[in-house]
Each structure stands twice: as structure tokens, then as C-alpha cells.
Design an enzyme around this catalytic site. Structure first.
Site, short mmCIF file in Angstrom:
data_model
loop_
_atom_site.label_atom_id
_atom_site.label_comp_id
_atom_site.label_asym_id
_atom_site.label_seq_id
_atom_site.Cartn_x
_atom_site.Cartn_y
_atom_site.Cartn_z
N GLY A 1 31.22 35.71 51.23
CA GLY A 1 29.68 37.03 51.63
C GLY A 1 30.76 38.23 51.01
CD GLU B 1 30.73 40.31 41.60
OE1 GLU B 1 31.76 39.68 41.44
OE2 GLU B 1 29.98 39.71 42.04
CB ALA B 2 36.71 45.54 43.33
CD GLN B 3 35.40 39.97 40.91
OE1 GLN B 3 35.16 40.76 42.13
NE2 GLN B 3 34.24 39.60 40.37
CG MET C 1 33.05 32.44 43.30
SD MET C 1 32.64 33.59 41.87
CE MET C 1 30.92 33.40 42.10
#
Ligand SMILES: [Zn+2]
Length: 208
Positions: free
Chosen positions: A14, A88-90, A11
Site C-alpha cells: 500500500g 517507486e523510489a527504488q 510489493m
């Protein structure tokens, strides 16, 4: 051939800032980019990417069942795209990561994905696991622990400000409930919450 890139970090490294800067670099040269953000991330309202330092852009929201290849192809045919970027590709489904590899392999458009590697229990997100398996380039963006070491873990705080050991992988609303930490301080924070008798994700060694 175009490549799929996975820029991962803890987290507050950046990631969104880097994403928006990359998109800007394309657009500055008259090239069109397409930005995706998950529906789940409603921090800034639907379909918007915003970085902590104030950069922002509109984006196309995606849910877990959306076909990203079809969406990109439609956009590309109406107006050529130079790059696809995913925030937020997770939260991508594994199948969607395969679709993004098709964007690179079939449409020859580079895909830049930005996301967390692991959740608050130190477990891979499904989208991150698929990206680690399939991306052409894997790049770590650095976040810093309070001790100055590189932060690789994401500690989640409960309502009382204590380290959370259990719960859903995804909880909406609360960047401020996560603290990026190095692995050592992550483990110390978890240990300080006391042992959990049942199905703890953090097995502890018995004191000798
Ligand atoms: Zn530390």
C-alpha cells in the site's frame, strides 16, 4: 531542518496509497505538494500515481538523468512547496537521492520517498540502497505473506507462473507477476524451481 524519509516495503503493502493520503493531508490544509513518479512505471500512463484501492493523482515523471533538485527549486520559486513525494523510489539514481537530500537541506522541504527495498533476487535497488544510506528516517510499511508473517521479499513469476530466478532487475508491466512473501516462503518457492547450473543468484546448500 526538513528531513528525507524512506518508506519501504515489499510489493502490495500500500505504498502508493500512503503516499497519496500524505499528499492529500497537506493539500487539505492548503499546502502545495509535488509528486514524482518514474518514467519506467507506465502502468497507469505517464505521470500518474494510482493506488490499488482507487486513489490517484497526476505526477511529474522523472528519468534517470533528470536533476530533481533543479526541478523542485523551479517549482518552489514559482509557488511555495510544502512537501515532495516520490513514488517507486527504488528507481531513483543514486545521484538523484543526493539531489533530494539537497531539497531537504537547501530548500528546507521535506521529501517522502516510497519504494521497494529489494528486487526479485533479494538484491537492493540502487535507489533503495542510496535511500537506506542517506535518509533521515527509514520506515517499514508492512506487507503480509500468505502464511500471515510479514512479507519482505518480492517473488517474480515467469510467464508460466513459476518463480523466476534470473532476468533483468526491472521488467515493465506486471504488478501481478510479483508476489510478496516472507523470506522462508520466498526461498522455498525459489528452491522449487530447481537448481540453475550457471550463475544462480541463489546458492543452495548441498543436501547432507
Ligand atoms: Zn510466508
Amino acid at each position: 531542518m526538513a528531513k528525507v524519509y524512506f518508506y519501504y516495503a515489499a510489493m502490495n503493502a500500500g505504498k502508493s496509497t500512503v503516499l497519496l493520503q500524505s499528499s492529500y493531508n497537506y493539500r487539505e490544509r492548503g499546502m502545495r505538494t509535488l509528486l514524482f513518479a518514474p518514467l519506467i512505471d507506465t502502468r497507469y500512463g505517464a505521470a500518474r500515481i494510482e493506488s490499488r484501492i482507487g486513489l490517484r493523482s497526476s505526477a511529474i515523471s522523472f528519468g534517470p538523468s533528470d536533476n530533481l533538485l533543479n526541478r523542485v527549486r523551479t517549482e518552489h520559486e514559482s509557488n511555495a512547496l510544502a512537501c515532495v513525494l516520490v513514488d517507486e523510489a527504488q528507481f531513483l539514481a543514486g545521484e538523484q537521492v543526493w539531489q533530494l537530500t539537497d531539497v531537504a537541506d537547501q530548500l528546507n522541504i521535506p521529501v517522502l520517498c516510497y519504494g521497494l527495498r529489494t528486487d526479485f533476487q533479494g538484491k537492493l535497488f540502487p535507489g533503495s540502497g542510496a535511500l537506506l544510506a542517506l535518509a533521515d528516517e527509514i520506515v517499514e510499511l508492512k506487507a503480509i505473506c500468505h502464511c500471515g508473517r510479514k512479507a519482505t521479499m518480492n517473488l517474480r513469476l515467469d510467464a508460466d507462473g513459476r518463480a523466476a530466478r534470473e532476468g533483468a532487475q526491472v521488467e515493465i508491466g506486471g504488478n501481478d507477476r510479483y508476489v510478496a512473501m516472507c523470506r522462508r516462503h520466498f526461498k522455498e518457492a525459489i528452491a522449487a524451481t530447481g537448481s540453475s547450473p550457471t550463475h544462480s543468484p541463489f546458492p543452495r546448500t548441498k543436501p547432507s
